[in-house]
Scaffold this motif. Structure first.
Motif, mmCIF file in Angstrom:
data_model
loop_
_atom_site.group_PDB
_atom_site.id
_atom_site.type_symbol
_atom_site.label_atom_id
_atom_site.label_comp_id
_atom_site.label_asym_id
_atom_site.label_seq_id
_atom_site.Cartn_x
_atom_site.Cartn_y
_atom_site.Cartn_z
ATOM 1 N N THR A 230 0.831 -1.210 0.000
ATOM 2 C CA THR A 230 0.000 0.000 0.000
ATOM 3 C C THR A 230 0.865 1.260 0.000
ATOM 4 O OG1 THR A 230 -0.180 -0.211 2.392
ATOM 5 C CG2 THR A 230 -2.051 -0.996 1.098
ATOM 6 N N HIS A 272 -5.985 1.990 -2.895
ATOM 7 C CA HIS A 272 -7.067 1.270 -2.191
ATOM 8 C C HIS A 272 -8.061 2.204 -1.527
ATOM 9 C CE1 HIS A 272 -6.074 1.443 2.188
ATOM 10 N NE2 HIS A 272 -4.870 1.709 1.747
ATOM 11 N N LYS A 273 -7.568 3.329 -1.014
ATOM 12 C CA LYS A 273 -8.488 4.246 -0.315
ATOM 13 C C LYS A 273 -9.375 4.980 -1.333
ATOM 14 C CE LYS A 273 -9.776 5.113 3.517
ATOM 15 N NZ LYS A 273 -9.972 4.207 4.637
ATOM 16 N N SER A 276 -12.101 2.776 -2.491
ATOM 17 C CA SER A 276 -13.103 2.377 -1.495
ATOM 18 C C SER A 276 -14.244 3.402 -1.490
ATOM 19 C CB SER A 276 -12.469 2.274 -0.108
ATOM 20 O OG SER A 276 -12.119 3.567 0.358
ATOM 21 N N GLU A 278 -17.286 5.330 -3.221
ATOM 22 C CA GLU A 278 -18.282 5.056 -4.269
ATOM 23 C C GLU A 278 -18.138 5.990 -5.458
ATOM 24 O OE1 GLU A 278 -22.903 4.889 -4.026
ATOM 25 O OE2 GLU A 278 -22.007 3.927 -2.272
ATOM 26 N N ASN A 281 -16.277 4.662 -8.596
ATOM 27 C CA ASN A 281 -16.639 3.349 -9.152
ATOM 28 C C ASN A 281 -16.269 3.201 -10.620
ATOM 29 O OD1 ASN A 281 -17.510 2.380 -6.803
ATOM 30 N ND2 ASN A 281 -19.702 2.448 -7.267
ATOM 31 N N ARG A 284 -12.644 2.609 -10.952
ATOM 32 C CA ARG A 284 -12.391 1.281 -10.389
ATOM 33 C C ARG A 284 -12.643 0.229 -11.466
ATOM 34 N NH1 ARG A 284 -13.320 -2.932 -6.856
ATOM 35 N NH2 ARG A 284 -12.273 -2.447 -4.917
ATOM 36 N N GLY A 327 -14.176 9.108 4.022
ATOM 37 C CA GLY A 327 -12.781 8.959 3.630
ATOM 38 C C GLY A 327 -11.993 10.237 3.796
ATOM 39 N N PRO A 334 -7.603 10.499 0.994
ATOM 40 C CA PRO A 334 -7.571 9.202 0.292
ATOM 41 C C PRO A 334 -6.602 9.105 -0.886
ATOM 42 C CG PRO A 334 -9.622 10.362 -0.132
ATOM 43 C CD PRO A 334 -8.914 11.125 0.921
ATOM 44 N N TYR A 340 -3.561 -0.270 4.738
ATOM 45 C CA TYR A 340 -4.898 -0.862 4.777
ATOM 46 C C TYR A 340 -5.035 -1.512 6.147
ATOM 47 C CZ TYR A 340 -8.602 -4.247 3.963
ATOM 48 O OH TYR A 340 -9.752 -4.979 4.061
#
Ligand SMILES: Cc1cc2nc3c(=O)[nH]c(=O)nc-3n(C[C@H](O)[C@H](O)[C@H](O)COP(=O)(O)O)c2cc1C
Length: 468
Positions: A230, A272-273, A276, A278, A281, A284, A327, A334, A340
């Protein structure tokens, strides 16, 4: 004497762990640029390594700057392990035996931590490999529940000829969601007992952890895996901006290519943050399906374009309604590389228990199927609820269509006389009650519907109690 070799490679203190699909050359070089002083290759299967030149070519990739380097093998056959070691001795500074892997694949293949009960075989492995190659043989182990046994185990490996020991302070059972905290107490006890160089592994999320562990356990160096994934600059003591370090990694991949699955894995860890949240997305998804370097670079650009104004302080997060607050209540925002934090095993168990109750309720609900096996829609269930509340009429008061003659062999009124079951208007109109299914189905339907409706009402009542 025991430290000569360790001195010769510069007494490394900051060590990147062996990581399948993750400690490949490009990653190692990135970590070395950012403070790592020793790196391990991912674990290689000794048997395949011996037999398959393509496996060797694809996996044993290194270069001049990639030193000091330890190559890790797994296996349980001393001769095979020794001949795999011979194939790499000229390209590394030591060869490590993986005695820590707790995965079920290791159980099936009888390697990793599943060898920790066969001390005679382990002695033979270390001795045969040491005799076969000119570089030191090292071991990476997990602890036993008991400190005494862990110490005895370490002494056995030292006496067999192991030249450096890495102790991962978790037992074989501490894996996946049950990982939990590593025991530095075990590590400290082993350190006090053995005289060869030793590395500690477990609970390292930042440089402060590194120094705390060095001080407490008095080991020679610290190995990091998840913390390093991370934040590849963990040993430098900085938390880089995610897209900057990701771009640096991608530049190295351009020079030293690796499978896209490795790149994807690294970017997911670095971001990763970010992923996480939304609100990201879409990116992602781009990362999940990325096929080439351009796709990966696009993800970095998208993330940068979105968060750079915040990073530079040009937009005040508090005043931007398009960005969710989740976040942002962190010490680190983030887009900055950060550890993590795993859920504790206790928390995991509680969550699973809750999930099981919900699943059981959902299974109960799923039993609310129609007569043809399809799950009832919300609308239908609502209707059933209404039916369940209606008082049941005696047969004599069923609607005008009850009492039709049924021609089906499977009619619940087998004498072929008057069917006691109510026929719906549609059935009557189409005269489909003459067909077996409609007559049977209709009869069951009237009965089952009431039953299901009652069941549904019960399930609902239970669920409501659970969630309160
Ligand atoms: C992605 C990944 C791959 C790993 N692969 C290996 C491996 O090939 N050999 C090995 O001995 N351990 C492997 N491990 C375990 C780590 O080396 C390390 O012992 C473990 O993650 C605990 O360290 P940490 O708390 O710093 O994560 C792997 C861990 C991760 C996260």
């Amino acid at each position: 004497m025991t430290y000569d070799w360790f001195e010769s490679i510069g007494r490394p203190r900051f060590v990147v762990a062996p990581m399948v699909d993750a400690s490949e050359l490009a990653w190692r070089l990135l970590c070395r640029r950012h403070g790592a002083t020793l790196c391990y290759t991912p674990m290689f299967h000794s048997n395949v390594f011996n037999k398959d030149p393509k496996y060797r070519k694809d996996n044993m990739v290194t270069c001049e700057e990639d030193r000091p380097l330890i190559v890790q093998f797994c296996g349980n056959n001393p001769e095979i392990m020794a001949s795999a070691a011979k194939l790499v001795e000229g390209q590394c500074d030591a060869i490590d035996i993986n005695l820590g892997c707790p995965q079920s694949i290791a159980k099936r293949g009888r390697y990793g931590s599943f060898l920790q009960d066969d001390w005679e075989l382990l002695k033979k492995l270390v001795q045969t490999m040491s005799e076969a190659v000119s570089v030191p043989i090292t071991c990476k182990v997990r602890i036993f529940e008991s400190i005494e046994k862990s110490v005895e185990y370490a002494l056995m490996l030292q006496n067999a000829g192991c030249k450096m020991l890495t102790v991962h302070g978790r037992t074989r059972e501490q894996k996946g969601p049950l990982t939990g905290i590593a025991s530095w107490e075990h590590i400290k006890a082993v350190r006090e007992a053995i005289s060869i160089p030793m590395l500690a592994n477990g609970n390292i999320q930042c440089l402060q952890d590194v120094y705390r562990c060095l001080e407490y356990t008095k080991v020679d160096g610290i190995m990091s895996a998840e913390g390093n994934l991370t934040n590849p600059a963990i040993f430098e003591g900085i938390n880089p901006v995610s897209w900057e370090i990701a771009n640096e990694y991608l530049d190295l991949v351009e020079q030293y290519p690796c499978p896209t699955s490795y790149i994807r894995g690294h970017l997911f860890k670095i971001f990763h943050k970010i992923f996480s949240l939304e609100e990201n997305n879409e990116d992602r998804q781009i990362l999940a399906t990325a096929q080439n370097l351009d796709d990966f670079k696009r993800v970095c650009i998208n993330v940068r374009d979105k968060y750079l104004p915040y990073h530079e302080g040009k937009i005040n997060i508090e005043n931007d309604e398009n960005i969710t607050r989740i976040g942002f209540n962190l010490i680190l925002p983030p887009w900055i590389c950060q550890p993590y934090v795993r859920m504790s095993p206790e928390e995991h168990t509680r969550k699973m228990e809750k999930l099981n109750i919900i699943q059981e309720n959902a299974a109960e609900k799923r039993k609310c199927e129609d007569t043809d096996g399809t799950i009832l829609s919300r609308k239908k269930l609502k209707k059933l609820k209404r039916i369940s509340r209606r008082p049941e009429k005696p047969d004599s008061q069923q609607n005008s269509r009850s009492g039709q003659i049924c021609f089906s062999e499977n009619c619940p009124n087998p004498l072929g006389g008057k069917c006691l079951y109510q026929l719906c208007k549609k059935c009557c109109r189409n005269k489909c009650y003459e067909q077996e299914l409609d007559c049977k189905g209709h009869g069951i339907l009237v009965h089952t519907r009431r039953e299901m409706a009652r069941k549904f009402a019960n399930v609902q009542a239970n669920t409501e109690t659970d969630t309160t």
